[in-house]
Motif scaffolding. Structure first.
Motif, mmCIF file in Angstrom:
data_model
loop_
_atom_site.group_PDB
_atom_site.id
_atom_site.type_symbol
_atom_site.label_atom_id
_atom_site.label_comp_id
_atom_site.label_asym_id
_atom_site.label_seq_id
_atom_site.Cartn_x
_atom_site.Cartn_y
_atom_site.Cartn_z
ATOM 1 N N ILE A 24 28.029 44.670 43.327
ATOM 2 C CA ILE A 24 29.279 43.919 43.300
ATOM 3 C C ILE A 24 30.368 44.769 42.668
ATOM 4 O O ILE A 24 30.097 45.665 41.869
ATOM 5 N N LEU A 25 31.604 44.485 43.049
ATOM 6 C CA LEU A 25 32.762 45.144 42.451
ATOM 7 C C LEU A 25 33.559 44.108 41.691
ATOM 8 O O LEU A 25 33.828 43.020 42.206
ATOM 9 N N SER A 26 33.936 44.440 40.485
ATOM 10 C CA SER A 26 34.767 43.525 39.697
ATOM 11 C C SER A 26 36.212 43.603 40.176
ATOM 12 O O SER A 26 36.619 44.577 40.818
ATOM 13 N N LEU A 27 36.974 42.583 39.845
ATOM 14 C CA LEU A 27 38.401 42.605 40.176
ATOM 15 C C LEU A 27 39.099 43.763 39.477
ATOM 16 O O LEU A 27 40.019 44.352 40.039
ATOM 17 N N ASN A 28 38.655 44.090 38.279
ATOM 18 C CA ASN A 28 39.254 45.224 37.571
ATOM 19 C C ASN A 28 39.052 46.517 38.347
ATOM 20 O O ASN A 28 39.964 47.340 38.444
ATOM 21 N N GLU A 29 37.842 46.704 38.897
ATOM 22 C CA GLU A 29 37.564 47.914 39.677
ATOM 23 C C GLU A 29 38.428 47.960 40.934
ATOM 24 O O GLU A 29 39.010 49.006 41.252
ATOM 25 N N ILE A 30 38.499 46.843 41.633
ATOM 26 C CA ILE A 30 39.298 46.797 42.858
ATOM 27 C C ILE A 30 40.773 47.035 42.533
ATOM 28 O O ILE A 30 41.451 47.800 43.223
ATOM 29 N N ALA A 31 41.265 46.406 41.480
ATOM 30 C CA ALA A 31 42.667 46.578 41.078
ATOM 31 C C ALA A 31 42.961 48.045 40.773
ATOM 32 O O ALA A 31 44.001 48.572 41.175
ATOM 33 N N LYS A 32 42.029 48.692 40.092
ATOM 34 C CA LYS A 32 42.207 50.107 39.758
ATOM 35 C C LYS A 32 42.185 50.969 41.014
ATOM 36 O O LYS A 32 43.037 51.844 41.188
ATOM 37 N N HIS A 33 41.233 50.740 41.904
ATOM 38 C CA HIS A 33 41.130 51.523 43.140
ATOM 39 C C HIS A 33 42.368 51.374 44.017
ATOM 40 O O HIS A 33 42.827 52.343 44.605
ATOM 41 N N GLN A 34 42.868 50.148 44.109
ATOM 42 C CA GLN A 34 43.942 49.861 45.056
ATOM 43 C C GLN A 34 45.340 49.873 44.442
ATOM 44 O O GLN A 34 46.321 49.812 45.168
ATOM 45 N N GLY A 35 45.427 49.907 43.125
ATOM 46 C CA GLY A 35 46.740 49.887 42.486
ATOM 47 C C GLY A 35 47.445 48.554 42.672
ATOM 48 O O GLY A 35 48.662 48.492 42.850
ATOM 49 N N ILE A 36 46.662 47.478 42.653
ATOM 50 C CA ILE A 36 47.181 46.121 42.832
ATOM 51 C C ILE A 36 46.868 45.335 41.558
ATOM 52 O O ILE A 36 45.794 45.508 40.983
ATOM 53 N N SER A 37 47.776 44.481 41.139
ATOM 54 C CA SER A 37 47.533 43.718 39.916
ATOM 55 C C SER A 37 46.334 42.785 40.078
ATOM 56 O O SER A 37 46.124 42.197 41.146
ATOM 57 N N LYS A 38 45.578 42.641 39.012
ATOM 58 C CA LYS A 38 44.394 41.777 39.019
ATOM 59 C C LYS A 38 44.795 40.333 39.308
ATOM 60 O O LYS A 38 44.108 39.632 40.047
ATOM 61 N N LYS A 39 45.891 39.903 38.749
ATOM 62 C CA LYS A 39 46.348 38.526 38.944
ATOM 63 C C LYS A 39 46.620 38.244 40.430
ATOM 64 O O LYS A 39 46.247 37.191 40.944
ATOM 65 N N TYR A 40 47.243 39.178 41.103
ATOM 66 C CA TYR A 40 47.520 39.011 42.530
ATOM 67 C C TYR A 40 46.218 39.019 43.334
ATOM 68 O O TYR A 40 46.041 38.240 44.267
ATOM 69 N N LEU A 41 45.300 39.880 42.936
ATOM 70 C CA LEU A 41 44.005 39.950 43.615
ATOM 71 C C LEU A 41 43.243 38.628 43.517
ATOM 72 O O LEU A 41 42.556 38.237 44.459
ATOM 73 N N GLU A 42 43.362 37.962 42.392
ATOM 74 C CA GLU A 42 42.653 36.691 42.189
ATOM 75 C C GLU A 42 43.006 35.672 43.273
ATOM 76 O O GLU A 42 42.132 34.968 43.766
ATOM 77 N N THR A 43 44.271 35.606 43.632
ATOM 78 C CA THR A 43 44.682 34.644 44.661
ATOM 79 C C THR A 43 44.116 35.020 46.026
ATOM 80 O O THR A 43 43.750 34.146 46.806
ATOM 81 N N ILE A 44 44.022 36.308 46.283
ATOM 82 C CA ILE A 44 43.515 36.765 47.576
ATOM 83 C C ILE A 44 42.004 36.551 47.682
ATOM 84 O O ILE A 44 41.524 36.049 48.697
ATOM 85 N N VAL A 45 41.251 36.927 46.649
ATOM 86 C CA VAL A 45 39.789 36.808 46.748
ATOM 87 C C VAL A 45 39.357 35.344 46.843
ATOM 88 O O VAL A 45 38.346 35.049 47.484
ATOM 89 N N LYS A 46 40.121 34.440 46.251
ATOM 90 C CA LYS A 46 39.794 33.012 46.392
ATOM 91 C C LYS A 46 39.808 32.608 47.858
ATOM 92 O O LYS A 46 38.939 31.871 48.323
ATOM 93 N N LYS A 47 40.791 33.086 48.596
ATOM 94 C CA LYS A 47 40.879 32.775 50.018
ATOM 95 C C LYS A 47 39.733 33.414 50.796
ATOM 96 O O LYS A 47 39.187 32.818 51.720
ATOM 97 N N LEU A 48 39.365 34.612 50.421
ATOM 98 C CA LEU A 48 38.270 35.299 51.102
ATOM 99 C C LEU A 48 36.930 34.609 50.841
ATOM 100 O O LEU A 48 36.086 34.539 51.730
ATOM 101 N N VAL A 49 36.751 34.089 49.643
ATOM 102 C CA VAL A 49 35.529 33.335 49.323
ATOM 103 C C VAL A 49 35.506 32.036 50.132
ATOM 104 O O VAL A 49 34.479 31.684 50.726
ATOM 105 N N ARG A 50 36.637 31.327 50.168
ATOM 106 C CA ARG A 50 36.715 30.075 50.937
ATOM 107 C C ARG A 50 36.455 30.303 52.422
ATOM 108 O O ARG A 50 35.906 29.442 53.104
ATOM 109 N N ALA A 51 36.840 31.472 52.922
ATOM 110 C CA ALA A 51 36.634 31.800 54.336
ATOM 111 C C ALA A 51 35.228 32.357 54.593
ATOM 112 O O ALA A 51 34.917 32.738 55.719
#
Length: 132
Positions: A24-51
């Motif tokens: 598994i990859l943590s949100l911190n790891e993904i945020a670091k790799h992609q240069g995207i804020s963790k807070k913004y990522l949280e909203t996106i991954v919720k949608k991906l989990v729901r889908a």
């Protein structure tokens, strides 16, 4: 038009797909790799989990991983899972707009054809194609 949210959603999925060891990859790891804020990522991954595109694992060592193989995902389904619409014009997005002139519109067939071409193209590209 595909927004930043749609592009970031695809980047998250690419990051998870490149994690070939299946951990598994943590949100911190993904945020670091992609240069995207963790807070913004949280909203996106919720949608991906729901889908049902990714699964989230809780706890201090928690994170996210793909539900299935990267070759089983299409770019189109990923972008649409983010809440983006692939329509080229607002009048084709029935969730947001209803056009009273649709029945007499002389250009509607153009926009429908363009939207279909975009849809078919994005659904023809597999997530696995982007990590080669």
């Amino acid at each position: 038009m595909i927004t930043t949210k749609g592009k970031y959603t695809l980047l998250i999925m690419i990051d998870l797909a490149e994690n070939t060891d299946g951990d598994i990859l943590s949100l911190n790891e993904i945020a670091k790799h992609q240069g995207i804020s963790k807070k913004y990522l949280e909203t996106i991954v919720k949608k991906l989990v729901r889908a049902d595109l990714i699964v989230g694992i809780g706890g201090c060592k928690g994170g996210y991983k793909l539900v299935k193989s990267p070759k089983k995902y299409t770019v189109g389904e990923i972008i649409e899972a983010s809440g983006e619409d692939l329509s080229t014009v607002a009048c084709l997005d029935s969730n947001k707009f209803s056009c009273a002139k649709a029945k007499s519109c002389k250009t509607l067939t153009v926009w429908k054809g363009l939207s279909k071409t975009i849809h078919d193209y994005l659904y023809s590209i597999k997530l696995s194609d982007l990590i080669k």
